[in-house]
Design an enzyme around this catalytic site. Structure first.
Site, PDB file in Angstrom:
ATOM      1  N   LYS A 113     -11.587   0.682  -0.682  1.00 53.36           N
ATOM      2  CA  LYS A 113     -10.785   1.545  -1.577  1.00 53.36           C
ATOM      3  C   LYS A 113     -11.537   1.672  -2.886  1.00 53.36           C
ATOM      4  O   LYS A 113     -12.291   0.779  -3.264  1.00 53.36           O
ATOM      5  CB  LYS A 113      -9.423   0.893  -1.854  1.00 53.36           C
ATOM      6  CG  LYS A 113      -8.373   1.875  -2.318  1.00 53.36           C
ATOM      7  CD  LYS A 113      -7.683   2.502  -1.146  1.00 53.36           C
ATOM      8  CE  LYS A 113      -6.723   3.589  -1.543  1.00 53.36           C
ATOM      9  NZ  LYS A 113      -5.892   3.985  -0.393  1.00 53.36           N
ATOM     10  N   ASP A 155      -6.610  10.020  -2.116  1.00 48.77           N
ATOM     11  CA  ASP A 155      -5.460   9.141  -2.356  1.00 48.77           C
ATOM     12  C   ASP A 155      -4.751   9.798  -3.550  1.00 48.77           C
ATOM     13  O   ASP A 155      -5.018  10.969  -3.852  1.00 48.77           O
ATOM     14  CB  ASP A 155      -5.925   7.705  -2.665  1.00 48.77           C
ATOM     15  CG  ASP A 155      -4.789   6.687  -2.542  1.00 48.77           C
ATOM     16  OD1 ASP A 155      -4.456   6.307  -1.414  1.00 48.77           O
ATOM     17  OD2 ASP A 155      -4.203   6.290  -3.572  1.00 48.77           O
TER      18      ASP A 155
HETATM   19  N1  GLU Z   1      -5.652   7.048   1.054  1.00 41.16           N
HETATM   20  C1  GLU Z   1      -5.199   7.068   2.399  1.00 41.16           C
HETATM   21  C2  GLU Z   1      -4.665   5.707   2.779  1.00 41.16           C
HETATM   22  O1  GLU Z   1      -4.099   5.031   1.949  1.00 41.16           O
HETATM   23  C3  GLU Z   1      -6.216   7.655   3.361  1.00 41.16           C
HETATM   24  C4  GLU Z   1      -7.546   6.975   3.406  1.00 41.16           C
HETATM   25  C5  GLU Z   1      -8.596   7.696   4.242  1.00 41.16           C
HETATM   26  O2  GLU Z   1      -8.307   8.711   4.834  1.00 41.16           O
HETATM   27  O3  GLU Z   1      -9.715   7.154   4.284  1.00 41.16           O
HETATM   28  O4  GLU Z   1      -4.715   5.267   3.901  1.00 41.16           O
END
Ligand code: GLU
Length: 462
Positions: A113, A155
Protein backbone atom coordinates in the site's frame (compact mmCIF):
# COMPACT_ATOMS: atom_id res chain seq x y z
CA UNK A 1 -2.30 2.39 29.40
CA UNK A 2 0.49 2.92 26.89
CA UNK A 3 -0.70 4.94 23.93
CA UNK A 4 -0.15 2.98 20.71
CA UNK A 5 2.43 4.61 18.47
CA UNK A 6 0.79 3.21 15.34
CA UNK A 7 -2.87 3.00 16.43
CA UNK A 8 -4.43 1.89 13.12
CA UNK A 9 -1.73 -0.67 12.41
CA UNK A 10 -1.88 -2.04 15.94
CA UNK A 11 -5.67 -2.31 15.65
CA UNK A 12 -5.42 -4.30 12.40
CA UNK A 13 -2.64 -6.49 13.86
CA UNK A 14 -4.58 -7.17 17.09
CA UNK A 15 -7.74 -7.97 15.16
CA UNK A 16 -5.94 -10.59 13.08
CA UNK A 17 -3.88 -12.12 15.88
CA UNK A 18 -6.75 -12.22 18.39
CA UNK A 19 -8.97 -14.13 15.96
CA UNK A 20 -6.19 -16.63 15.15
CA UNK A 21 -5.64 -17.21 18.87
CA UNK A 22 -9.39 -17.56 19.37
CA UNK A 23 -9.41 -20.66 17.14
CA UNK A 24 -7.77 -24.07 17.26
CA UNK A 25 -5.14 -23.22 14.62
CA UNK A 26 -2.15 -22.90 16.97
CA UNK A 27 -3.22 -25.97 18.96
CA UNK A 28 -3.48 -28.06 15.83
CA UNK A 29 -0.43 -26.57 14.08
CA UNK A 30 1.88 -24.76 16.55
CA UNK A 31 4.37 -23.90 13.75
CA UNK A 32 2.09 -21.12 12.52
CA UNK A 33 2.74 -19.06 15.66
CA UNK A 34 6.26 -18.32 14.42
CA UNK A 35 4.88 -16.66 11.32
CA UNK A 36 3.26 -13.76 13.18
CA UNK A 37 6.50 -11.96 14.10
CA UNK A 38 7.77 -12.28 10.54
CA UNK A 39 4.61 -11.41 8.60
CA UNK A 40 3.87 -8.33 10.72
CA UNK A 41 7.01 -6.45 9.67
CA UNK A 42 6.98 -5.00 6.14
CA UNK A 43 9.64 -6.38 3.80
CA UNK A 44 10.44 -2.79 2.84
CA UNK A 45 9.10 0.75 3.29
CA UNK A 46 10.02 3.52 0.87
CA UNK A 47 9.44 7.00 2.28
CA UNK A 48 10.25 10.12 0.31
CA UNK A 49 9.75 13.83 -0.22
CA UNK A 50 7.28 14.88 -2.91
CA UNK A 51 8.03 18.40 -4.11
CA UNK A 52 5.57 19.79 -6.63
CA UNK A 53 4.61 23.19 -7.95
CA UNK A 54 1.19 24.74 -7.47
CA UNK A 55 -0.55 26.97 -10.02
CA UNK A 56 1.04 30.06 -8.48
CA UNK A 57 4.52 28.66 -9.17
CA UNK A 58 5.16 27.96 -5.49
CA UNK A 59 6.85 24.84 -4.17
CA UNK A 60 4.63 22.45 -2.19
CA UNK A 61 5.93 19.59 -0.07
CA UNK A 62 4.20 16.34 0.85
CA UNK A 63 5.26 13.01 2.33
CA UNK A 64 5.21 10.03 -0.04
CA UNK A 65 5.22 6.36 0.99
CA UNK A 66 5.12 2.85 -0.41
CA UNK A 67 4.86 -0.03 2.04
CA UNK A 68 6.01 -3.26 0.37
CA UNK A 69 4.59 -5.55 3.00
CA UNK A 70 4.71 -9.10 1.73
CA UNK A 71 5.67 -10.75 -1.56
CA UNK A 72 5.15 -14.42 -0.67
CA UNK A 73 2.29 -14.89 -3.13
CA UNK A 74 3.23 -12.47 -5.89
CA UNK A 75 4.31 -8.92 -6.70
CA UNK A 76 3.33 -6.33 -4.08
CA UNK A 77 -0.20 -5.21 -4.92
CA UNK A 78 -2.39 -2.54 -3.41
CA UNK A 79 -3.63 0.98 -3.86
CA UNK A 80 -2.26 4.47 -3.34
CA UNK A 81 -4.24 6.65 -0.92
CA UNK A 82 -4.11 10.41 -1.35
CA UNK A 83 -5.64 12.04 1.72
CA UNK A 84 -4.42 14.53 4.32
CA UNK A 85 -4.80 11.88 7.06
CA UNK A 86 -2.26 9.55 5.44
CA UNK A 87 0.64 8.51 7.67
CA UNK A 88 2.73 5.38 8.13
CA UNK A 89 0.37 3.83 10.67
CA UNK A 90 -2.55 4.06 8.24
CA UNK A 91 -0.53 2.71 5.32
CA UNK A 92 0.89 -0.13 7.43
CA UNK A 93 -2.63 -1.12 8.51
CA UNK A 94 -3.85 -1.01 4.93
CA UNK A 95 -0.81 -2.93 3.66
CA UNK A 96 -1.20 -5.56 6.37
CA UNK A 97 -4.89 -6.08 5.55
CA UNK A 98 -3.99 -6.21 1.88
CA UNK A 99 -1.67 -9.22 2.33
CA UNK A 100 -4.49 -11.45 3.54
CA UNK A 101 -7.16 -9.91 1.31
CA UNK A 102 -5.01 -10.57 -1.72
CA UNK A 103 -4.37 -14.14 -0.55
CA UNK A 104 -8.15 -14.67 -0.34
CA UNK A 105 -8.61 -13.75 -4.01
CA UNK A 106 -6.84 -17.02 -4.92
CA UNK A 107 -4.63 -15.10 -7.36
CA UNK A 108 -0.87 -14.53 -7.22
CA UNK A 109 -0.55 -11.11 -5.64
CA UNK A 110 1.44 -10.00 -2.60
CA UNK A 111 0.43 -7.13 -0.32
CA UNK A 112 1.41 -3.47 -0.43
CA UNK A 113 0.00 0.00 0.00
CA UNK A 114 1.18 3.53 -0.52
CA UNK A 115 0.14 7.10 -0.83
CA UNK A 116 0.66 10.60 0.40
CA UNK A 117 -0.77 13.22 2.74
CA UNK A 118 -1.50 15.28 -0.40
CA UNK A 119 -5.12 16.48 -0.52
CA UNK A 120 -6.50 16.35 -4.09
CA UNK A 121 -9.63 18.28 -3.01
CA UNK A 122 -9.65 21.78 -4.43
CA UNK A 123 -6.58 21.18 -6.62
CA UNK A 124 -6.63 21.90 -10.35
CA UNK A 125 -6.04 19.14 -12.90
CA UNK A 126 -2.61 20.64 -13.57
CA UNK A 127 -1.71 20.58 -9.90
CA UNK A 128 -2.82 16.96 -9.61
CA UNK A 129 -0.76 16.07 -12.68
CA UNK A 130 2.34 17.79 -11.31
CA UNK A 131 1.87 16.06 -7.96
CA UNK A 132 1.46 12.64 -9.64
CA UNK A 133 4.60 13.11 -11.75
CA UNK A 134 6.63 14.16 -8.70
CA UNK A 135 5.27 11.26 -6.61
CA UNK A 136 5.90 8.66 -9.31
CA UNK A 137 9.39 9.96 -10.09
CA UNK A 138 10.74 8.73 -6.75
CA UNK A 139 9.23 5.27 -7.11
CA UNK A 140 9.97 4.80 -10.82
CA UNK A 141 13.51 6.16 -10.91
CA UNK A 142 14.26 4.32 -7.67
CA UNK A 143 13.32 1.07 -9.42
CA UNK A 144 10.74 0.14 -6.80
CA UNK A 145 7.90 -0.69 -9.19
CA UNK A 146 7.34 -3.00 -12.15
CA UNK A 147 4.76 -5.44 -13.44
CA UNK A 148 6.58 -8.27 -11.60
CA UNK A 149 7.73 -6.19 -8.64
CA UNK A 150 5.06 -3.86 -7.32
CA UNK A 151 1.80 -2.84 -9.01
CA UNK A 152 -0.06 0.07 -7.32
CA UNK A 153 -3.66 1.08 -8.03
CA UNK A 154 -6.34 3.45 -6.82
CA UNK A 155 -7.72 4.00 -3.32
CA UNK A 156 -9.26 7.02 -1.59
CA UNK A 157 -8.22 10.12 -3.59
CA UNK A 158 -6.70 8.11 -6.44
CA UNK A 159 -9.10 7.45 -9.31
CA UNK A 160 -8.91 7.08 -13.09
CA UNK A 161 -7.44 10.57 -13.62
CA UNK A 162 -4.63 10.05 -11.09
CA UNK A 163 -3.84 6.53 -12.36
CA UNK A 164 -3.53 8.05 -15.86
CA UNK A 165 -1.02 10.68 -14.72
CA UNK A 166 0.93 8.15 -12.65
CA UNK A 167 1.10 5.76 -15.61
CA UNK A 168 2.28 8.54 -17.94
CA UNK A 169 4.95 9.48 -15.42
CA UNK A 170 6.15 5.87 -15.00
CA UNK A 171 6.33 5.45 -18.76
CA UNK A 172 8.34 8.60 -19.28
CA UNK A 173 10.79 7.97 -16.40
CA UNK A 174 11.45 4.31 -17.23
CA UNK A 175 10.80 4.17 -21.00
CA UNK A 176 8.68 1.10 -20.31
CA UNK A 177 5.03 0.58 -21.26
CA UNK A 178 3.91 -2.15 -18.89
CA UNK A 179 1.06 -3.15 -16.61
CA UNK A 180 2.62 -1.35 -13.66
CA UNK A 181 -0.65 0.11 -12.38
CA UNK A 182 -4.20 -1.22 -12.38
CA UNK A 183 -7.38 0.75 -12.83
CA UNK A 184 -5.99 1.99 -16.13
CA UNK A 185 -8.09 3.53 -18.91
CA UNK A 186 -9.92 1.04 -21.11
CA UNK A 187 -8.02 2.01 -24.28
CA UNK A 188 -4.59 1.64 -22.69
CA UNK A 189 -4.59 -1.64 -20.79
CA UNK A 190 -7.39 -1.22 -18.27
CA UNK A 191 -9.92 -3.96 -17.54
CA UNK A 192 -13.64 -3.77 -18.04
CA UNK A 193 -15.51 -3.96 -14.69
CA UNK A 194 -12.47 -2.68 -12.71
CA UNK A 195 -14.31 0.57 -11.77
CA UNK A 196 -17.34 -1.42 -10.64
CA UNK A 197 -15.42 -4.32 -9.08
CA UNK A 198 -15.18 -3.40 -5.39
CA UNK A 199 -18.84 -2.36 -5.11
CA UNK A 200 -20.15 -5.26 -7.20
CA UNK A 201 -17.92 -7.75 -5.38
CA UNK A 202 -19.17 -6.44 -2.05
CA UNK A 203 -22.77 -7.07 -3.08
CA UNK A 204 -21.93 -10.53 -4.49
CA UNK A 205 -20.34 -11.38 -1.13
CA UNK A 206 -23.32 -10.09 0.85
CA UNK A 207 -25.66 -12.04 -1.42
CA UNK A 208 -23.80 -15.20 -0.32
CA UNK A 209 -24.27 -14.23 3.34
CA UNK A 210 -28.02 -13.84 2.78
CA UNK A 211 -28.34 -17.05 0.78
CA UNK A 212 -26.24 -19.11 3.20
CA UNK A 213 -28.08 -17.85 6.29
CA UNK A 214 -31.54 -18.34 4.77
CA UNK A 215 -30.65 -21.60 2.98
CA UNK A 216 -31.27 -20.00 -0.38
CA UNK A 217 -34.72 -18.66 0.52
CA UNK A 218 -33.82 -14.96 0.43
CA UNK A 219 -31.70 -12.59 -1.62
CA UNK A 220 -31.47 -8.80 -1.99
CA UNK A 221 -35.09 -8.50 -3.14
CA UNK A 222 -36.95 -6.20 -0.76
CA UNK A 223 -33.97 -5.67 1.55
CA UNK A 224 -33.35 -2.23 3.05
CA UNK A 225 -29.68 -1.39 2.71
CA UNK A 226 -27.75 1.35 4.53
CA UNK A 227 -24.59 2.41 2.70
CA UNK A 228 -22.02 4.99 3.81
CA UNK A 229 -19.64 6.84 1.54
CA UNK A 230 -20.35 8.15 -1.94
CA UNK A 231 -17.11 7.38 -3.76
CA UNK A 232 -16.35 4.58 -6.18
CA UNK A 233 -17.15 1.68 -3.82
CA UNK A 234 -20.41 3.12 -2.47
CA UNK A 235 -21.63 4.18 -5.92
CA UNK A 236 -21.30 0.76 -7.54
CA UNK A 237 -22.48 -1.11 -4.45
CA UNK A 238 -25.62 1.05 -4.49
CA UNK A 239 -26.22 0.51 -8.21
CA UNK A 240 -25.88 -3.27 -7.83
CA UNK A 241 -28.20 -3.34 -4.80
CA UNK A 242 -30.83 -1.42 -6.79
CA UNK A 243 -30.37 -3.80 -9.77
CA UNK A 244 -30.94 -6.77 -7.47
CA UNK A 245 -34.17 -5.34 -6.07
CA UNK A 246 -32.97 -3.82 -2.79
CA UNK A 247 -33.66 -0.32 -1.45
CA UNK A 248 -30.65 1.90 -0.71
CA UNK A 249 -31.61 4.11 2.23
CA UNK A 250 -28.41 6.13 2.75
CA UNK A 251 -25.13 7.45 1.39
CA UNK A 252 -22.68 9.91 2.96
CA UNK A 253 -19.50 11.92 2.66
CA UNK A 254 -17.13 13.49 5.17
CA UNK A 255 -19.55 16.39 5.71
CA UNK A 256 -22.89 14.63 6.15
CA UNK A 257 -25.35 11.92 5.15
CA UNK A 258 -28.33 11.63 2.82
CA UNK A 259 -31.24 9.46 3.85
CA UNK A 260 -34.17 8.29 1.74
CA UNK A 261 -36.90 6.10 3.12
CA UNK A 262 -38.23 5.28 -0.34
CA UNK A 263 -34.79 4.66 -1.78
CA UNK A 264 -31.91 6.50 -3.39
CA UNK A 265 -32.32 6.18 -7.16
CA UNK A 266 -29.95 5.36 -10.02
CA UNK A 267 -30.37 8.94 -11.24
CA UNK A 268 -29.23 10.25 -7.85
CA UNK A 269 -26.13 8.06 -8.11
CA UNK A 270 -25.34 9.14 -11.70
CA UNK A 271 -25.43 12.78 -10.54
CA UNK A 272 -23.12 11.97 -7.62
CA UNK A 273 -20.72 10.20 -10.02
CA UNK A 274 -20.59 13.26 -12.25
CA UNK A 275 -20.17 15.73 -9.38
CA UNK A 276 -17.69 13.84 -7.19
CA UNK A 277 -14.96 13.99 -9.81
CA UNK A 278 -15.17 17.78 -9.34
CA UNK A 279 -14.92 17.25 -5.55
CA UNK A 280 -18.44 18.54 -4.88
CA UNK A 281 -19.98 17.68 -1.51
CA UNK A 282 -23.31 15.87 -1.17
CA UNK A 283 -24.70 19.02 0.40
CA UNK A 284 -23.99 20.97 -2.81
CA UNK A 285 -24.97 18.10 -5.10
CA UNK A 286 -28.49 17.80 -3.67
CA UNK A 287 -29.01 21.53 -4.21
CA UNK A 288 -27.55 21.68 -7.71
CA UNK A 289 -28.65 18.51 -9.52
CA UNK A 290 -32.14 18.04 -10.94
CA UNK A 291 -32.29 14.36 -9.92
CA UNK A 292 -32.54 15.61 -6.34
CA UNK A 293 -35.16 18.30 -6.99
CA UNK A 294 -37.46 15.80 -8.74
CA UNK A 295 -36.94 13.19 -6.03
CA UNK A 296 -35.74 14.83 -2.78
CA UNK A 297 -33.74 13.17 0.00
CA UNK A 298 -33.12 14.17 3.60
CA UNK A 299 -29.72 15.70 4.38
CA UNK A 300 -28.17 15.39 7.82
CA UNK A 301 -25.28 17.76 8.38
CA UNK A 302 -22.12 16.47 10.06
CA UNK A 303 -23.45 12.96 10.68
CA UNK A 304 -22.71 9.41 9.66
CA UNK A 305 -25.81 7.53 8.54
CA UNK A 306 -25.95 4.64 11.02
CA UNK A 307 -28.17 6.03 13.77
CA UNK A 308 -30.44 7.79 11.25
CA UNK A 309 -31.33 5.03 8.80
CA UNK A 310 -34.45 3.55 10.43
CA UNK A 311 -35.23 -0.13 9.94
CA UNK A 312 -32.57 -1.86 7.83
CA UNK A 313 -31.61 -5.42 6.89
CA UNK A 314 -28.12 -4.81 5.52
CA UNK A 315 -25.32 -2.31 6.27
CA UNK A 316 -22.46 -1.77 3.82
CA UNK A 317 -19.96 0.70 5.33
CA UNK A 318 -18.06 1.98 2.27
CA UNK A 319 -16.40 5.22 3.35
CA UNK A 320 -13.20 4.74 5.38
CA UNK A 321 -11.65 3.02 8.41
CA UNK A 322 -13.30 3.08 11.83
CA UNK A 323 -16.56 4.48 10.48
CA UNK A 324 -18.79 2.38 12.76
CA UNK A 325 -18.35 2.89 16.50
CA UNK A 326 -19.56 0.47 19.16
CA UNK A 327 -22.56 2.72 19.82
CA UNK A 328 -23.42 2.91 16.13
CA UNK A 329 -23.14 -0.88 15.86
CA UNK A 330 -25.66 -1.19 18.72
CA UNK A 331 -27.96 1.27 16.93
CA UNK A 332 -27.76 -0.83 13.75
CA UNK A 333 -28.56 -3.98 15.70
CA UNK A 334 -31.56 -2.20 17.24
CA UNK A 335 -32.59 -1.13 13.72
CA UNK A 336 -32.78 -4.80 12.75
CA UNK A 337 -29.60 -5.19 10.73
CA UNK A 338 -28.83 -8.83 9.92
CA UNK A 339 -25.94 -8.58 7.49
CA UNK A 340 -22.95 -6.23 7.70
CA UNK A 341 -20.23 -6.30 5.04
CA UNK A 342 -17.47 -3.75 4.70
CA UNK A 343 -16.70 -1.99 1.43
CA UNK A 344 -14.15 0.08 3.34
CA UNK A 345 -10.97 -1.32 4.87
CA UNK A 346 -11.41 -1.87 8.63
CA UNK A 347 -14.72 0.01 8.49
CA UNK A 348 -15.73 -1.25 11.92
CA UNK A 349 -13.93 -0.35 15.13
CA UNK A 350 -12.97 -3.30 17.34
CA UNK A 351 -15.90 -2.31 19.61
CA UNK A 352 -18.30 -2.54 16.67
CA UNK A 353 -16.91 -5.95 15.63
CA UNK A 354 -17.39 -7.14 19.22
CA UNK A 355 -21.04 -6.01 19.11
CA UNK A 356 -21.72 -7.78 15.79
CA UNK A 357 -19.80 -10.95 16.71
CA UNK A 358 -21.47 -11.01 20.12
CA UNK A 359 -24.87 -11.00 18.41
CA UNK A 360 -23.78 -13.79 16.05
CA UNK A 361 -22.60 -16.05 18.87
CA UNK A 362 -25.82 -15.42 20.78
CA UNK A 363 -27.83 -16.68 17.81
CA UNK A 364 -30.06 -19.60 18.73
CA UNK A 365 -30.40 -21.04 15.27
CA UNK A 366 -28.35 -20.68 12.11
CA UNK A 367 -31.45 -20.12 10.02
CA UNK A 368 -32.46 -16.97 11.92
CA UNK A 369 -29.21 -15.04 12.25
CA UNK A 370 -28.99 -12.17 14.66
CA UNK A 371 -26.17 -10.37 12.88
CA UNK A 372 -23.58 -11.71 10.48
CA UNK A 373 -20.47 -9.56 10.03
CA UNK A 374 -18.23 -9.79 6.92
CA UNK A 375 -14.81 -8.09 7.30
CA UNK A 376 -13.45 -5.80 4.59
CA UNK A 377 -10.47 -7.99 3.80
CA UNK A 378 -12.95 -10.53 2.42
CA UNK A 379 -16.00 -8.51 1.44
CA UNK A 380 -14.16 -5.73 -0.44
CA UNK A 381 -11.63 -8.00 -2.15
CA UNK A 382 -13.42 -7.64 -5.50
CA UNK A 383 -11.45 -4.52 -6.42
CA UNK A 384 -8.01 -5.99 -6.08
CA UNK A 385 -9.32 -9.26 -7.50
CA UNK A 386 -10.19 -7.58 -10.79
CA UNK A 387 -6.90 -5.70 -10.57
CA UNK A 388 -5.19 -9.10 -10.66
CA UNK A 389 -7.36 -10.00 -13.67
CA UNK A 390 -6.22 -6.73 -15.27
CA UNK A 391 -2.61 -7.87 -14.70
CA UNK A 392 -3.43 -11.22 -16.32
CA UNK A 393 -4.91 -9.47 -19.35
CA UNK A 394 -1.86 -7.19 -19.63
CA UNK A 395 0.44 -10.22 -19.59
CA UNK A 396 -1.61 -11.82 -22.34
CA UNK A 397 -1.86 -8.53 -24.28
CA UNK A 398 -5.60 -9.22 -24.46
CA UNK A 399 -8.82 -7.61 -23.28
CA UNK A 400 -11.54 -9.81 -21.83
CA UNK A 401 -15.24 -9.07 -22.23
CA UNK A 402 -17.47 -7.57 -19.55
CA UNK A 403 -19.18 -10.94 -19.03
CA UNK A 404 -15.87 -12.77 -18.72
CA UNK A 405 -14.55 -10.41 -16.04
CA UNK A 406 -17.85 -10.13 -14.16
CA UNK A 407 -18.32 -13.94 -14.16
CA UNK A 408 -14.78 -14.42 -12.87
CA UNK A 409 -15.35 -11.79 -10.17
CA UNK A 410 -18.58 -13.41 -9.03
CA UNK A 411 -17.16 -16.93 -9.10
CA UNK A 412 -14.12 -15.91 -7.08
CA UNK A 413 -16.14 -13.89 -4.51
CA UNK A 414 -18.27 -17.00 -3.93
CA UNK A 415 -15.14 -19.15 -3.63
CA UNK A 416 -13.62 -16.63 -1.17
CA UNK A 417 -16.81 -16.69 0.91
CA UNK A 418 -16.83 -20.51 0.93
CA UNK A 419 -13.16 -20.60 1.97
CA UNK A 420 -13.98 -18.36 4.94
CA UNK A 421 -16.80 -20.71 5.98
CA UNK A 422 -14.52 -23.75 5.57
CA UNK A 423 -11.67 -22.34 7.68
CA UNK A 424 -14.03 -20.91 10.32
CA UNK A 425 -15.65 -24.32 10.70
CA UNK A 426 -12.44 -26.36 10.60
CA UNK A 427 -10.69 -24.30 13.30
CA UNK A 428 -13.72 -23.34 15.38
CA UNK A 429 -13.47 -23.41 19.15
CA UNK A 430 -16.99 -22.10 19.64
CA UNK A 431 -19.39 -23.89 21.92
CA UNK A 432 -22.65 -22.79 20.29
CA UNK A 433 -22.77 -25.11 17.29
CA UNK A 434 -26.07 -23.54 16.18
CA UNK A 435 -24.65 -20.13 15.34
CA UNK A 436 -23.32 -19.17 11.93
CA UNK A 437 -19.55 -19.51 11.40
CA UNK A 438 -17.47 -16.40 12.11
CA UNK A 439 -16.61 -14.76 8.81
CA UNK A 440 -13.97 -12.59 10.44
CA UNK A 441 -12.16 -15.61 11.89
CA UNK A 442 -12.66 -17.54 8.64
CA UNK A 443 -11.19 -14.79 6.45
CA UNK A 444 -8.22 -14.25 8.76
CA UNK A 445 -7.50 -17.98 9.02
CA UNK A 446 -7.83 -18.69 5.29
CA UNK A 447 -5.69 -15.69 4.26
CA UNK A 448 -3.07 -16.23 6.96
CA UNK A 449 -2.57 -19.97 6.34
CA UNK A 450 -2.12 -19.44 2.61
CA UNK A 451 0.51 -16.72 3.10
CA UNK A 452 2.22 -18.63 5.92
CA UNK A 453 2.53 -21.82 3.87
CA UNK A 454 4.23 -19.91 1.04
CA UNK A 455 6.57 -18.24 3.55
CA UNK A 456 7.61 -21.66 4.92
CA UNK A 457 8.22 -22.89 1.36
CA UNK A 458 10.41 -19.87 0.62
CA UNK A 459 12.42 -20.21 3.82
CA UNK A 460 11.11 -16.88 5.15
CA UNK A 461 10.11 -18.74 8.33
CA UNK A 462 11.60 -22.00 9.63
N1 GLU B 1 -7.42 0.03 -2.92
C1 GLU B 1 -8.12 -1.18 -3.20
C2 GLU B 1 -8.10 -2.07 -1.98
O1 GLU B 1 -8.13 -1.58 -0.87
C3 GLU B 1 -7.68 -1.84 -4.49
C4 GLU B 1 -6.24 -2.20 -4.59
C5 GLU B 1 -5.80 -2.69 -5.96
O2 GLU B 1 -6.62 -2.80 -6.85
O3 GLU B 1 -4.60 -2.99 -6.07
O4 GLU B 1 -8.11 -3.28 -2.04
Amino acid sequence: MVKPSEPEFEQAYNELVSTLKDSTLFQKHPKYQKVIDVVSVPERIVQFRVAWENDKGEIQINNGFRVQFNSALGPYKGGLRLHPSVNLSILKFLGFEQIFKNALTGLNIGGGKGGSDFDPKGKSDNEIRRFCYAFMKELAVGGFLGENRDVPAGDIGTGAREVGFLFGAYKSYTKSWEGVLTGKGLTWGGSLIRPEATGYGLVYYTEQQIKYATKGKEDFTGKRVAISGSGNVAQYAALKVIELGGTVVSLSDSKGAIISETGITKEHIFSIQEAKIKFKSLKDIINEYSAFSSSPVKYIDGARPWIHVGQVDVALPSATQNEISGEEAKALVAAGVKYVAEGSNMGSTQEAIDVFEGERVATKSASSPAVWYGPGKASNAGGVLVSALEMAQNSQRLTWTTEQVDDELKKRMIELFNQSIKFATEYSNETNKESLPSLVKGANLAGFVKVADAMFDHGDVY
